[in-house]
Design an enzyme around this catalytic site. Structure first.
Site, PDB file in Angstrom:
ATOM      1  N   ALA A  88      33.523  31.922  39.919  1.00 15.02           N
ATOM      2  CA  ALA A  88      34.749  32.410  40.549  1.00 15.02           C
ATOM      3  C   ALA A  88      34.709  33.918  40.777  1.00 15.02           C
ATOM      4  CB  ALA A  88      35.963  32.059  39.688  1.00 15.02           C
ATOM      5  N   LYS A  89      35.389  34.328  41.845  1.00 17.59           N
ATOM      6  CA  LYS A  89      35.646  35.746  42.117  1.00 17.59           C
ATOM      7  C   LYS A  89      37.144  35.957  42.196  1.00 17.59           C
ATOM      8  CE  LYS A  89      31.554  36.198  45.038  1.00 17.59           C
ATOM      9  NZ  LYS A  89      31.046  36.237  46.412  1.00 17.59           N
ATOM     10  N   GLY A  90      37.552  37.210  42.248  1.00 19.05           N
ATOM     11  CA  GLY A  90      38.963  37.507  42.462  1.00 19.05           C
ATOM     12  C   GLY A  90      39.410  37.046  43.829  1.00 19.05           C
ATOM     13  N   GLY A 145      49.665  32.337  38.614  1.00 22.88           N
ATOM     14  CA  GLY A 145      49.295  30.976  38.224  1.00 22.88           C
ATOM     15  C   GLY A 145      48.008  30.919  37.435  1.00 22.88           C
ATOM     16  N   GLU A 190      43.636  39.975  46.143  1.00 24.27           N
ATOM     17  CA  GLU A 190      43.845  41.101  47.053  1.00 24.27           C
ATOM     18  C   GLU A 190      43.374  40.856  48.496  1.00 24.27           C
ATOM     19  OE1 GLU A 190      44.386  42.843  43.171  1.00 24.27           O
ATOM     20  OE2 GLU A 190      44.879  43.993  44.935  1.00 24.27           O
TER      21      GLU A 190
END
Lengths: 768, 768
Positions: free
Chosen positions: A717-719, A492, A722
Site C-alpha cells: 500500500a501507498k498513501g 477510515g 492527498e
C-alpha cells in the site's frame, strides 16, 4: 517485488469492507467532542476582533461578570501559558495589546450554559484604535509596506513541513528579503538561462490560487478536564494526539505524563486539525479548575481557523525541439496570514518533481499579511503549484503541437530520476496512470465532443510522509483479536488496519477490533496526515499481527505436538496441515494463556516500524466540461481519476477517499475562495456566502486504481489521501481551454472570470 | 541462583520508595467509583430481604413509582441477564420467588438522586411467607436438615480456587454426602491408622474460626455507562478486570469487545472484589439506557457482600518418640452460605503442607446455609486451617516436652519435600524464618516474662498463585518511560512495577509512569490476588523493560557508532563505556524515533510472561501477650513477624503490607466475627457492632524480612500479601496458653471466651 499483487491471494485485504465507524455516524449515535458533557463543565464563547489590525486600549469585562451564569471572563493576561514568541499562535490564543487579524479572539467568557456565555460576550467592551491593514501579498511586498508583525518573524512552525519529507536548501539570496517575508526557500539545479536558450518554445504565465477553508463538517472542538494529581485530559478532535500532548505540556509547563489526549471521533480535518485550540482550552480549564468545552461556531472557524494559504506562482518553462524540457524558472508566493507557517518546500517538490528538467530555479517566499494564520489542507502547497505547472505544461504541449498526454509521458519522472532532494525517485506509477488514462474512451474520442465542450487532463502527486509507529495485537478470551494503535482516524484507517491484521491472522474482519488509544498508553503513532497514516501505522500493525501469529503457532505447536511450520492458522483455528482432525482454536489458546495457572504466555504481539523510503503517489485526471460562453458557467460532465495506490487495502474506502479528494479539487477549481476586503475583513465568512459545493454540483466521478506496490507499505500500500485533490484546478482549466480556447490562470474559475477571459480572449504568453 | 541478593547492586529496587498513589489518597483528591458522576446518571438503591429464608408472594412497586425522582423500579424478571444456574450469584443479583439469605436484594430503585431512590425503597412492599432457616453448619449437616437450595448445588465457582494453584483429588467417599454439602475434597497419603499406632503422643481437638468480613474502607462500588454502538463501560472497584469483562459480556450476552472495564482506585479489596455487582450494575444500565451507579452502604456490604467463610476443623496429629510426625487426620468444614464457592482445596495444602507427615487423611466439606454467599479474603482458607494446625503443633510439642521452635524446625518442609499436589517443594524460606525468630531477644528471654504474660509462636504460609501476564514499556518524548499493564492495584503494586522498570533502564523512579489500562486495550493481566500480582505481572514488566533497553541500545549503537555491548544506559543517557564524551540522551533518542521522518523505530518494549513455578511464601510470628485472668482480656504487648519475601522490591511497601496483614490476623485472633442469630439475621451488621480494630488496638509490629530469591519472580521477588494474615490466630492463642496454661480453640479470643477457658481450665486432648 513484482509490479502487481494478485488480489486472489488475499482473503480480506483488497476486498471491499464496510467502515466500522459508519453505523454510528449514520444513526447519529456517534458522539463528537462538541457532544460531550462532563459534570461541572463550562462553556467557552469568544469575544473576537472586528478589526484586522488595531491597538487594544482596554477591555471592560465588568458588565459581563454581572450576567447571570457567567463564571469568569478571561483575557490574555489571565492565561497561564508559557511564552515562546509572539509568532506562536498556539501560545497566543488571545490578542494582548494588538489585534492582527479580523476575528482574532480577544477574550473568552466561561458560562454555566452556552447562552449565559453568549450573553456575557455581548457585555464585553473592547476599546480599539484601528491601525493600517496589510490586506494582500501585493501590499505586503511593497518596499514601504508596514511590518505586519512588530518583530521579525522568520522560520516556519515545525508542523508546517510535516506533510512531506522535504530537504530544502535556503541559499543566500544575494539581496535583503522584504521585511514581510517570513520564510524563503530556493531550489536550484543547472543553469536556467542556458536551458531557456536551448528551448524551442517557452511558456510564461502568472497563476493565482485562492485562500480556501478545509470546511470540515465538525468545527474545531476541544473539551479539557482537570484531573487529580494536577493533570489534564483533553477530549479533542485532532489529527495529532502526540503533538497535542507535547504542545499542551509545554504551554502549561506540565510534565508530559500529566497530559492525556483522547482523540474523539473526527468530523473531518483535512490537515486543519494539527493542534490549534488545545493549549488554549487546557489553559482555560486550568484557570477555571473545571472542565471547559470550546467549540468554534462556523463563522469563528472561517475567520479564526487555520485555512489553506493562497498562492501566486510566476512560472516560465521551456522545451527543446525534441520535446524534452530544458528549463523551469519560478517565483512562488504563499500568503501565510499573521503567523508564519506554510508548506513552502512543497513548491519545489512539485514544480521540479513531476517532470525531468535539467535546469531549474525556484524561489519560494512566504508572505505575512493581516489575516488569520494558515494551516495544512490536503496536500498543502501541491494544488497551488500543480495548477501552475500543469496549466503551463498544457500550454507548452499545445505550443509544440504535441499530444497532451504523449508530451507528459515523454517528460514525466520515472524510477531513478533524481528528485529535488538529490535522492533517486523510487518506483512510482505516474507513467502507468497516464497510460491507462490515454486508453479511456473519453480521451480516445476527445476530438468528438459537442460544441462548447472540452476535455482536459492534468497530473498530480504527493511525495508521501514518513513517521515511525508502533502497534500491539492481543488475543482475547473469545478468540478474537484486539489491535491497538495511537492513530487518529480521519479516513477510515481504523477499518483498514483491522483488515491488515485479519489478513495476517486468517480471520474475517468482524473478529478484529482496532482500538485507537489515548496518549497515556497508546503505542506511538504520528499525526494522521500527509498520506502516511496507513503506510506507516499499517506497517506497524502488520508486524504486530505477524508477531501474534508466531506466538499463536508456537503455543499450538506445543499443544498439537507439531512443528510450527507444519501448522496453518485460518478462521480462528490452528490445524496441522493435512491432518484436519488435529487442531486447536484461538479461543482454546486464549483459555490456556490468559487464565489462572495458565502455562503459556498471553498472545500479545508488538510491531515497531520505521519506514525510511517514501512512496510517492501519483494520479492522472481527466475532465469533460461544457462552458456556457454567454454566462461563463462551467459544468463538469465527466470526471475520471486514475491513481496509483500501491495496493488498495479496502478498495471501497480508497474509492471513497478519491471521490472526496476529487470533489475538494473541484472546489479549488470552480467554487471556493475566502474573500477579504481592503480592511482585511472576511466578507464571505459563513457557509451561506462561502461557496462550498453541495452534492448536485459534484459530477459522477470514475475512479480507476493502478497498483504498483510499494516495497515497504503493508501489502504494498501507498498513501491515497492527498493526490486526488491535487490536479483539479489544472484539469478543469485545461478542459476550459479545450472548450473555449482561452486560458484561465486564476482559480476558482467562477463564471465572471471565465466570461471575462472569453471576452478578452486570454492566452498564454508563448515564445518560440 | 544464590540464596541472597546483594541490594547494593540495585539503584532503585530494594530501596524504600514513596507510593505513587499516596498523595491523592492523603489529600482526598483521589476519586473512587462512588465519587464518579456522569451526565444523566441514576442512583441505584436496594430493597433487601428482612428474612433469611422466605417465599416472595408479591412485590408491589406501584407506590414507589409515584415518588418524585424515581425513574424505575426493577425486579428480577426485568433484568436482561442470561441465566446459568440459580447457584450463580452474579447471574441472580435479585431474589425471584424465594429469598435465601438475610439482606438479599429483592428489587432496586433507580432515582435521579440518591434521596429519591431511597424514598422509593421505602415504598416498595414485599409480601413474604417466612420459611424455616438453616442458620449454621451443625443444622445443615443434620440428616433431616432441609435443603438450603431447592436443587443440588455441587461444584465450586471457578474463582473460588483462584488464589492458589491446587490440584486436588476428589475420591469416592464411600458414603452419600449430606445433601447440604456443596463441595468435597479428600487428600490422602499413606495410612493414618498405622501412623497413629507409631505415635508417642497424639493431640486431638476441634478448632472453630469465625465468619468475618474483609472490611475494606470502600464498599462494593460500580458505575455502568451504556456507550455508543451497543457497548457498555464499567467504572468499578474490582481486583479482576478481565474476569469482570468476561462475566458482564456473558451475563448480558454481549460481544466481549463491547464491554470495557475501567478499574477505579480501589479502597481496599482483600479478595472481596472478585466480581460481584458488575453484571448487576451493567444490567441496570442496560434497562435504564442511562448510566447507573451502585454503591453498597456499609450495612449492605456486611449483609450482602461476600465475606470470608467460617470453618470448623477436627484435627488429630501424632508424633513419634524421635519427634517426627507420624500421622495427621482432619475433617474440615467451611460454611459457604447460600452459594457454593469456598477455597476448600487450601485446607489440604495447609494441613499437609507446613510439616513433613508421611500419613495423612484430610477430608474437606463445603456446607450450604441460609447466609450471604462467601468470597475470598486474604489467603482464603489458610488462617482457618493454620489456626488448627499451629495450635495442635504447639500442644504436641509441649506434650513431647520439646522446644516449640526446635520441634517445628525438625519437622518443617524444606526444598524437595513432596507437596500435596505430588510435586517437590521449591526452595522456600520457612526454616530461615524460624531460625531468625529463634534468635530474637523476646524468644531467647521467653521464660523471663512477667506474671500473666506469655510468648507464643506460629508459622503460616501461602502457596502463591500463577497467571500469565503481558506489559509494554514505551519511551516518551521527554525521555521518560511509560509502562502499561492491565493490573488492578490493591497493594501499591503500581509503584513497585515502576521500580522494576526503572532499575532495568537505569532511571530514578520519578522518570517511570505505570499506566494500568482498561480492558479494551491493556496488556493482559490476571486478577490481583493470591500474592501473585507482583510475582507474575512484575515478570512481564521486567521483560518489557529489558526489551525496551535493548531497543534503546540498538539505536544508540547506530547513533554513537559503537557496539551495543560497549554501551551503558544510566540516568537517561547512553554512553560508550569509558568514553564519557560519546553519549546520547533518551530524549534525543525519542526525538529521532517519534518524529516526522524519524529513521528509528519507536522504543516500545513488550514483555510476555508465563511463570510455571509457584513461589510459596512463609512467615513465622511471635507474640507477647498479657492476659487479665479476671476479665479474660488479652493485650498484645509485642509482635514480631519474620517473612521470606524473596526480594523486597519496595521494602517500605513490603513492611506496610506485612503490618496490614498482621493487623488483620489479629482481627481474626481477637476481635472480628460476623454473628448470626437462629433466624439467620446478622446481628452485628454495622461497624458500630462489628469489632473492627481501631488504631490504638494495633500493637507495635516488628517486621524482619528474609530474602530467599525465587528463580522466576522479578529480581527474585515472591508474593508478600497473604502470609502475614495467616498465623495470627494460633500465635495469639499459643501466647495465651503460655500466659495462662489454657487452650483457646475458638477464635476470636474475646474476653468472655478466654475467661471461660481459664475458669474451666481448658486443655488439649492428649494421648500418649
Amino acid at each position: 517485488m513484482t509490479d502487481t499483487i494478485n488480489s486472489d491471494l488475499f482473503k480480506v485485504v483488497g476486498h471491499d469492507a464496510l467502515r466500522k465507524d459508519g453505523e454510528g455516524k449514520l444513526t447519529g449515535e456517534t458522539r463528537f467532542a462538541g457532544d460531550l458533557v462532563l459534570p461541572g463543565m463550562l462553556h467557552a464563547r469568544l469575544v473576537t476582533s472586528r478589526y484586522a489590525h488595531a491597538r487594544i486600549n482596554s477591555i471592560d469585562i465588568s458588565e459581563a461578570l454581572k450576567v447571570p451564569g457567567v463564571f469568569k471572563v478571561i483575557i490574555a493576561a489571565d492565561l497561564p501559558i508559557v511564552q515562546e514568541s509572539s509568532e506562536s499562535r498556539r501560545r497566543n490564543p488571545l490578542a494582548k495589546d494588538e489585534v492582527i487579524f479580523y476575528g482574532q479572539p480577544i477574550a473568552v467568557v466561561l458560562g454555566e450554559t452556552e447562552a449565559a456565555a453568549l450573553d456575557g460576550v455581548d457585555q464585553v467592551f473592547v476599546d480599539y484604535d484601528p491601525l493600517p491593514v496589510v490586506s494582500s501579498m501585493e501590499e505586503a511586498l511593497k518596499p514601504n509596506a508596514m511590518n505586519v508583525r512588530s518583530r521579525e518573524a522568520h522560520g516556519a512552525d515545525a508542523d508546517a513541513q510535516m506533510h512531506a519529507t522535504v530537504e530544502t536548501k535556503d541559499q543566500d539570496v544575494g539581496f535583503k528579503l522584504p521585511h514581510n517575508v517570513s520564510n524563503h526557500i530556493h531550489f536550484k539545479r543547472g543553469d536556467v538561462e542556458s536551458g531557456f536558450s536551448e528551448a524551442a518554445a517557452i511558456v510564461e504565465n502568472t497563476y493565482t490560487v485562492p485562500m480556501i477553508h478545509q470546511s470540515y463538517i465538525e468545527p474545531q472542538s476541544c473539551l479539557a478536564e482537570p484531573t487529580t494529581g494536577g493533570g489534564i485530559t483533553l477530549y479533542t478532535s485532532t489529527q495529532a494526539a502526540f503533538i497535542a500532548r507535547q504542545e499542551v505540556a509545554a504551554a502549561l509547563n506540565m510534565p508530559l505524563n500529566k497530559v492525556k489526549i483522547v482523540v474523539t471521533t473526527i468530523g473531518g480535518a483535512f490537515g486543519g486539525k494539527f493542534v490549534l485550540i488545545e493549549p488554549f482550552t487546557a489553559a482555560l480549564a486550568k484557570v477555571a479548575r473545571r472542565p471547559v468545552r470550546l467549540v468554534f461556531y462556523r463563522m469563528e472557524d472561517l475567520t479564526a481557523g487555520n485555512p489553506s494559504f493562497n498562492g501566486k506562482i510566476e512560472l516560465k518553462i521551456g522545451a527543446r525541439a525534441n520535446g524534452t524540457l530544458s528549463a523551469l524558472k519560478a517565483k512562488v508566493y504563499f500568503e501565510t496570514g499573521a503567523y508564519p507557517g506554510t508548506a513552502l518546500g512543497i513548491a519545489g517538490i512539485v514544480l521540479a518533481g513531476y517532470y525531468r528538467v535539467d535546469n531549474f530555479d525556484i524561489e519560494c517566499f512566504e508572505v505575512l499579511t493581516h489575516k488569520t494564520g494558515v494551516g495544512a489542507y490536503r496536500a498543502p502547497g501541491s494544488p497551488q503549484t500543480t495548477f501552475a505547472l500543469e496549466s503551463a505544461i498544457d500550454a507548452l504541449a499545445r505550443a509544440m503541437n504535441r499530444d497532451l498526454l504523449e508530451f507528459r509521458l515523454q517528460n514525466c519522472i520515472i524510477e531513478g530520476d533524481i528528485m529535488v532532494n538529490g535522492k533517486p525517485m523510487p518506483r512510482i506509477g505516474l507513467k502507468e496512470c497516464m497510460e491507462q488514462l490515454s486508453k479511456h474512451p473519453l480521451w480516445l474520442n476527445r476530438d468528438k465532443v459537442a460544441p462548447g465542450e472540452g476535455i482536459g487532463v492534468a497530473i498530480g502527486g504527493w511525495p508521501g510522509g514518513l513517521e515511525p509507529a508502533s502497534s500491539t495485537c492481543r488475543l482475547d478470551h473469545d478468540g478474537n483479536i484486539t489491535v491497538t494503535t495511537g492513530v487518529a482516524d480521519i479516513s477510515g484507517v481504523t477499518t483498514s488496519l483491522g483488515l491488515i491484521a485479519a489478513e495476517v491472522l486468517g480471520l474475517q474482519t468482524e473478529h478484529v477490533t482496532v482500538e485507537n488509544v489515548d496518549t497515556s498508553s497508546a503505542p506511538y503513532a504520528g499525526a494522521s496526515g500527509g498520506s502516511k497514516t496507513l503506510y506507516t501505522v499499517g506497517a506497524a500493525v502488520l508486524k504486530a499481527a505477524q508477531d501474534a501469529k508466531e506466538q499463536i503457532l508456537n503455543i499450538a505447536s506445543s499443544l498439537l505436538e507439531a512443528n510450527p511450520q507444519d501448522l496453518e492458522l485460518q478462521d480462528g483455528k490452528v490445524s496441522v496441515k493435512g491432518v484436519t482432525s488435529k487442531s486447536v482454536t484461538l479461543k482454546e489458546i486464549a483459555a490456556k494463556s490468559m487464565s489462572f495457572g495458565g502455562r503459556f504466555e498471553p498472545v500479545f504481539g508488538r510491531g515497531n516500524s520505521a519506514i525510511v523510503r517514501n512512496a510517492p503517489g501519483f494520479t492522472a485526471h481527466l475532465a469533460r466540461v461544457r462552458v456556457d460562453s454567454e454566462t461563463g458557467e462551467v459544468e463538469v460532465l465527466d470526471y475520471v481519476a486514475v491513481q496509483d495506490v500501491g495496493k488498495a487495502i479496502n478498495p471501497a474506502e480508497v474509492h471513497g477517499q478519491i471521490h472526496g479528494g476529487v470533489t475538494q479539487g473541484l472546489g479549488w477549481a470552480l467554487y471556493e475562495q475566502m474573500v477579504y476586503d481592503e480592511e482585511g475583513t472576511l466578507i464571505n465568512g459563513s457557509l451561506m456566502d462561502y461557496a462550498l459545493q453541495s452534492a448536485p454540483q459534484v459530477p459522477n466521478i470514475e475512479v480507476q486504481l493502478i497498483e504498483i506496490p510499494s516495497p515497504d507499505g503493508p501489502f504494498g500500500a501507498k498513501g491515497v489521501g492527498e493526490p486526488p485533490i491535487v490536479p483539479g484546478g489544472a484539469t478543469i482549466c485545461n478542459a476550459i481551454y479545450a472548450a473555449t480556447g482561452v486560458r484561465i490562470n486564476e482559480i476558482p474559475a467562477v463564471p465572471e472570470r471565465v466570461r471575462a477571459a472569453i471576452i478578452s480572449g486570454a492566452q498564454d504568453k508563448i515564445t518560440h
